[in-house]
Design a protein around this motif. Structure first.
Motif, PDB file in Angstrom:
ATOM      1  N   ASP A  64     -21.746   0.122  36.995  1.00 62.81           N
ATOM      2  CA  ASP A  64     -22.392   0.668  35.791  1.00 62.81           C
ATOM      3  C   ASP A  64     -23.614   1.530  36.098  1.00 62.81           C
ATOM      4  O   ASP A  64     -24.052   2.297  35.258  1.00 62.81           O
ATOM      5  N   HIS A  65     -24.153   1.420  37.297  1.00 64.25           N
ATOM      6  CA  HIS A  65     -25.390   2.160  37.604  1.00 64.25           C
ATOM      7  C   HIS A  65     -25.086   3.595  38.041  1.00 64.25           C
ATOM      8  O   HIS A  65     -25.437   4.542  37.367  1.00 64.25           O
ATOM      9  N   ASN A  66     -24.457   3.725  39.207  1.00 67.86           N
ATOM     10  CA  ASN A  66     -24.182   5.064  39.741  1.00 67.86           C
ATOM     11  C   ASN A  66     -22.755   5.450  39.394  1.00 67.86           C
ATOM     12  O   ASN A  66     -21.857   5.393  40.231  1.00 67.86           O
ATOM     13  N   SER A 120     -31.855  -7.996  37.560  1.00 66.52           N
ATOM     14  CA  SER A 120     -32.898  -8.816  36.944  1.00 66.52           C
ATOM     15  C   SER A 120     -32.662  -9.104  35.467  1.00 66.52           C
ATOM     16  O   SER A 120     -33.296  -9.992  34.909  1.00 66.52           O
ATOM     17  N   HIS A 121     -31.754  -8.364  34.826  1.00 63.49           N
ATOM     18  CA  HIS A 121     -31.513  -8.635  33.406  1.00 63.49           C
ATOM     19  C   HIS A 121     -30.303  -9.529  33.149  1.00 63.49           C
ATOM     20  O   HIS A 121     -29.805  -9.617  32.011  1.00 63.49           O
ATOM     21  N   THR A 122     -29.887 -10.237  34.183  1.00 63.94           N
ATOM     22  CA  THR A 122     -28.809 -11.222  34.038  1.00 63.94           C
ATOM     23  C   THR A 122     -29.107 -12.234  32.917  1.00 63.94           C
ATOM     24  O   THR A 122     -28.173 -12.714  32.270  1.00 63.94           O
ATOM     25  N   SER A 296     -28.707   1.086  27.053  1.00 61.78           N
ATOM     26  CA  SER A 296     -29.144   0.151  28.093  1.00 61.78           C
ATOM     27  C   SER A 296     -28.657  -1.262  27.810  1.00 61.78           C
ATOM     28  O   SER A 296     -28.190  -1.565  26.700  1.00 61.78           O
ATOM     29  N   CYS A 297     -28.832  -2.144  28.790  1.00 59.55           N
ATOM     30  CA  CYS A 297     -28.365  -3.526  28.618  1.00 59.55           C
ATOM     31  C   CYS A 297     -29.178  -4.261  27.563  1.00 59.55           C
ATOM     32  O   CYS A 297     -28.811  -5.356  27.152  1.00 59.55           O
ATOM     33  N   THR A 298     -30.285  -3.673  27.099  1.00 60.40           N
ATOM     34  CA  THR A 298     -31.133  -4.337  26.109  1.00 60.40           C
ATOM     35  C   THR A 298     -30.661  -4.090  24.678  1.00 60.40           C
ATOM     36  O   THR A 298     -30.683  -4.995  23.849  1.00 60.40           O
ATOM     37  N   SER A 356     -22.632   3.248  30.269  1.00 56.75           N
ATOM     38  CA  SER A 356     -23.211   2.879  31.559  1.00 56.75           C
ATOM     39  C   SER A 356     -24.731   2.855  31.428  1.00 56.75           C
ATOM     40  O   SER A 356     -25.263   3.142  30.362  1.00 56.75           O
ATOM     41  N   CYS A 357     -25.414   2.528  32.518  1.00 58.90           N
ATOM     42  CA  CYS A 357     -26.880   2.438  32.487  1.00 58.90           C
ATOM     43  C   CYS A 357     -27.518   3.804  32.204  1.00 58.90           C
ATOM     44  O   CYS A 357     -28.512   3.907  31.499  1.00 58.90           O
ATOM     45  N   GLY A 358     -26.981   4.840  32.813  1.00 59.42           N
ATOM     46  CA  GLY A 358     -27.409   6.213  32.548  1.00 59.42           C
ATOM     47  C   GLY A 358     -28.905   6.436  32.649  1.00 59.42           C
ATOM     48  O   GLY A 358     -29.526   6.163  33.683  1.00 59.42           O
ATOM     49  N   PRO A 359     -29.530   6.916  31.549  1.00 61.39           N
ATOM     50  CA  PRO A 359     -30.946   7.307  31.619  1.00 61.39           C
ATOM     51  C   PRO A 359     -31.885   6.167  31.997  1.00 61.39           C
ATOM     52  O   PRO A 359     -33.015   6.417  32.414  1.00 61.39           O
ATOM     53  N   CYS A 360     -31.454   4.929  31.859  1.00 58.47           N
ATOM     54  CA  CYS A 360     -32.340   3.792  32.155  1.00 58.47           C
ATOM     55  C   CYS A 360     -32.855   3.841  33.585  1.00 58.47           C
ATOM     56  O   CYS A 360     -33.958   3.396  33.869  1.00 58.47           O
ATOM     57  N   ILE A 361     -32.017   4.359  34.500  1.00 60.87           N
ATOM     58  CA  ILE A 361     -32.482   4.483  35.890  1.00 60.87           C
ATOM     59  C   ILE A 361     -32.528   5.948  36.304  1.00 60.87           C
ATOM     60  O   ILE A 361     -32.356   6.290  37.482  1.00 60.87           O
ATOM     61  N   GLY A 362     -32.745   6.816  35.336  1.00 59.36           N
ATOM     62  CA  GLY A 362     -32.876   8.238  35.672  1.00 59.36           C
ATOM     63  C   GLY A 362     -31.565   8.856  36.098  1.00 59.36           C
ATOM     64  O   GLY A 362     -31.539   9.867  36.795  1.00 59.36           O
ATOM     65  N   PHE A 377     -34.808   0.736  25.899  1.00 60.65           N
ATOM     66  CA  PHE A 377     -34.577   0.044  27.160  1.00 60.65           C
ATOM     67  C   PHE A 377     -35.603  -1.084  27.344  1.00 60.65           C
ATOM     68  O   PHE A 377     -36.340  -1.427  26.422  1.00 60.65           O
ATOM     69  N   ASN A 378     -35.645  -1.630  28.571  1.00 65.39           N
ATOM     70  CA  ASN A 378     -36.537  -2.765  28.807  1.00 65.39           C
ATOM     71  C   ASN A 378     -37.721  -2.427  29.703  1.00 65.39           C
ATOM     72  O   ASN A 378     -38.635  -3.225  29.842  1.00 65.39           O
ATOM     73  N   ARG A 379     -37.667  -1.283  30.364  1.00 63.25           N
ATOM     74  CA  ARG A 379     -38.743  -0.955  31.315  1.00 63.25           C
ATOM     75  C   ARG A 379     -39.225   0.466  31.113  1.00 63.25           C
ATOM     76  O   ARG A 379     -38.418   1.348  30.823  1.00 63.25           O
TER      77      ARG A 379
HETATM   78 FE1  F3S Z   1     -28.656  -0.953  33.755  1.00 63.63          FE
HETATM   79 FE2  F3S Z   1     -31.091  -0.459  32.940  1.00 63.63          FE
HETATM   80 FE3  F3S Z   1     -29.988  -2.712  32.379  1.00 63.63          FE
HETATM   81  S1  F3S Z   1     -30.261   0.045  34.909  1.00 63.63           S
HETATM   82  S2  F3S Z   1     -28.492  -3.150  33.979  1.00 63.63           S
HETATM   83  S3  F3S Z   1     -29.308  -0.714  31.678  1.00 63.63           S
HETATM   84  S4  F3S Z   1     -32.112  -2.400  32.996  1.00 63.63           S
END
Ligand code: F3S
Length: 640
Positions: A64-66, A120-122, A296-298, A356-362, A377-379
């Protein structure tokens, strides 16, 4: 004495230790999850242990990240993950199926089960009563191999909820309120267990948002009871058989109690660059918004996005406000599509991104230079969005959607009626067939690797005396993003430690890697809460590869501390935090490592004869792991 939910689950899974706060407990782990960014390494580690098939009830490998295919590295990793899962008896979730935590909540998580994930968001799965914890990839690899997971027995905090959410307030505002009160350090060593009459009024997606972002408190995990709402959710997911009732005893005792009256909450927002910099949305009225990102997962559930569609329907965002929406799973996407809710999003001007996670991790969707981005998102750590001076604010989906229409922060009192609270439809579509379940004949599966997948190197044991220079001195609140930045170019190297190590601290001090290479060994000096943020173990593996022998800090974040132990780096704590000022970059230190005892104090000497006392919060076992050169070495030694 009655038991909390946390005590009930821990007691049932306890393989060693005593349930006394702070004492180490070993837990049997029922389920694991990995995601591609940290999981590729976890699977290489699982292979290195050499036991063949996973020994958990269920292990799922998510991509889901890359997910963007920029060159061969990501697709090679995905192919490796698919084939190693098939060979090892794990379930594989292909790129684009959704975000690991949303998918796990919908399809696999179980009330009362233990789950660890290399993310960490498990704790998102705590929304349905799972004891779900973020862990280092190596801990997950070991759990997949049937080993116990060790944690200090957490304190249990009862979050007593009363009242119910009204108007524009959402589940996100509950956790933002807790962050406002307790800060990003307020949850260390604790489980936040939700209770009280307000629980029944919260939907499962709201609960999952709250447990997801409990990670920002630094908590071990967060958990909700498994009640009728949970049962209804699981039945609609076609998993009614997974439901059990799980509530705390009436007379359960807790280490702390916090009360939140849901009826008093109003829309909140976390300001740059920390999730605990929380204020009321109304306080920011007039500030221009360049971008809104929902997902995001949040906050990417069906209810989040249906609310978004309701708010945007028949309206358009201003041309200067970029709106990005990433559904959390294909199941969410299918429900939106079936109900005709995609069209209003598109017509409002939204860009619909992959699940997918997309913009959450740039990974795409970075804000403009110094741009203000409101995200669900969460961060919001500096630079995490991919834009170093991006100004990221965190809010609920309904707040973000409403602000997208205004193109600036506005007072919720002017927003008009809030959208209706959404419940799941009776006939939720299944996406079960999109997961790849392991074949009967695993022997016939060939694990496919590409050139970017480099086997893990062997690390040497810790010398009895470490002599090394302080090659980096950093301030308080260093995050794992500072240690190893996220972003497409870097995370694509996750299965290639020598290559990814070139980026260690690259945004903090561009010469750090060159200094480490010149000296071969080194020590990092840090302030409070060193290593907060994500679970990425590369933030420990990279420094270890470069030759970092110890970090000396005022205090450490929980998961990063575990990762340092796992990879054989000494986490040392200054007895007197003021001694931080005594040490400078370039000082040569002598650390009598063999004199260390669990919780004991040793004296470090500098070349000029100055002494500084350091201690540790290591258990005997953790100290042995570090002395062996890391957990993989220690497990192999035990096996032989
Ligand atoms: Fe993905 Fe962001 Fe959650 S990278 S797992 S959506 S904290």
């Amino acid at each position: 004495m009655g038991k909390s939910i946390t005590h009930k689950i821990i007691e049932k899974h306890l393989v060693s230790g005593e349930m006394v706060p702070g004492k180490e407990v070993g837990l049997r782990i029922d389920q694991t999850l990995t995601q591609d960014a940290t999981g590729t390494m976890a699977w290489l580690q699982f292979e290195a242990i050499g036991i063949g098939e996973v020994r958990t009830d269920l292990s799922v490998s998510y991509v889901d990240h890359n997910t963007l295919q920029m060159g061969f590295r990501n697709p090679d990793d995905h192919r490796y993950l698919r084939t190693v899962a098939a060979k090892s008896g794990a379930v594989f979730s292909p790129a684009g199926t959704g975000i690991c935590h949303q998918l796990h909540l919908e399809n696999f998580a179980k009330p009362g089960a233990t789950l660890i994930g290399s993310d960490s968001h498990t704790p998102t799965a705590g929304g349905i009563g799972s004891m779900a914890m973020g862990a280092g990839g190596l801990s997950v690899a070991l759990a997949m191999a049937g080993e116990a997971y060790f944690i200090p027995m957490p304190k249990v905090v009862k979050v007593q909820l009363t009242g119910e959410l009204t108007g524009w307030a959402a589940g996100k505002d509950v956790i933002l309120e807790l962050l406002r009160r307790l800060t990003v350090k307020g949850g260390v060593g604790k489980v936040f267990e939700y209770a009280g009459p307000g629980v029944a009024a919260l939907s499962v997606p709201d609960r999952a948002t709250i447990t997801n972002m409990g990670a920002e408190l630094g908590a071990t995990t967060s958990i909700f009871p498994s009640d009728d709402k949970t049962k209804d959710f699981l039945e609609k997911m076609g998993r009614g058989g997974d439901w059990i009732e799980l509530v705390a005893d009436e007379d359960a005792e807790y280490d702390e109690v916090i009360e939140i009256n849901l009826s008093e909450l109003e829309p909140l927002v976390a300001q740059p660059h920390m999730p605990d910099q929380v204020c009321k949305v109304a306080d920011l009225a007039g500030k221009k918004i360049d971008q809104v990102a929902i997902g995001s997962c949040t906050n990417s559930s069906y209810s989040d996005l249906k609310n978004t569609a309701q708010i945007l329907s028949g309206k358009q965002t201003p041309a200067e406000t970029d709106l990005l929406i990433s559904p959390g799973s294909k199941q969410v996407m299918k429900m939106l599509s079936r109900e005709g809710l995609i069209e209003p999003l598109l017509d409002a001007g939204a860009r619909l991104l992959e699940c997918s996670c997309g913009p959450c991790i740039g990974m795409g969707g970075s804000p403009t230079t110094a741009g203000v981005s409101v995200r669900t998102f969460n961060r919001n750590f500096e630079g995490r969005s991919g834009t170093l001076d991006g100004q990221v604010y965190l809010a609920s989906a309904q707040t973000a959607a409403r602000l997208a229409l205004d193109g600036e922060f506005t007072d919720p009192a002017t927003w008009g009626p809030a959208p209706e609270r959404v419940t799941l439809p009776e006939d939720v579509p299944s996406i079960r067939d999109l997961f790849v379940f392991p074949p009967e004949d695993k022997a016939a599966v060939e694990i496919l690797r590409g050139p970017n997948i480099v086997a893990l190197e062997d690390f040497e044991e810790l010398p009895s005396t470490v002599t090394a220079k302080v090659l980096l001195k950093v301030e308080d609140n260093i995050t794992t993003d500072h240690i190893l930045p996220a972003g497409a170019q870097i995370t694509a190297l996750r299965s290639n430690i020598p290559a990814i190590s070139e980026y260690i601290f690259s945004r903090v001090d561009a010469d750090f890697v060159a200094r480490m290479k010149e000296h071969g060994t080194g020590v990092i000096l840090g302030g409070e809460n060193y290593g907060q943020g994500s679970s990425r173990e590369h933030a420990a593996l990279g420094p270890r590869h470069l030759g970092v022998k110890a970090v000396i800090v005022k205090s450490l974040a929980r998961i990063h501390r575990a990762n340092l132990v796992n990879f054989g780096i000494l986490p040392l704590l200054l007895v007197n935090p003021a001694d931080y000022d005594k040490l400078t970059q370039g000082d040569e230190l002598t650390i009598p490592a063999s004199e260390m005892t669990p919780g004991g104090t040793i004296e470090i000497t500098t070349a000029s004869g100055e002494t500084v006392a350091v201690t540790n919060d290591l258990t005997k076992k953790e100290l042995e792991i570090i002395q062996a050169g890391g957990l993989l070495n220690a497990v192999r030694q035990n096996q032989s």
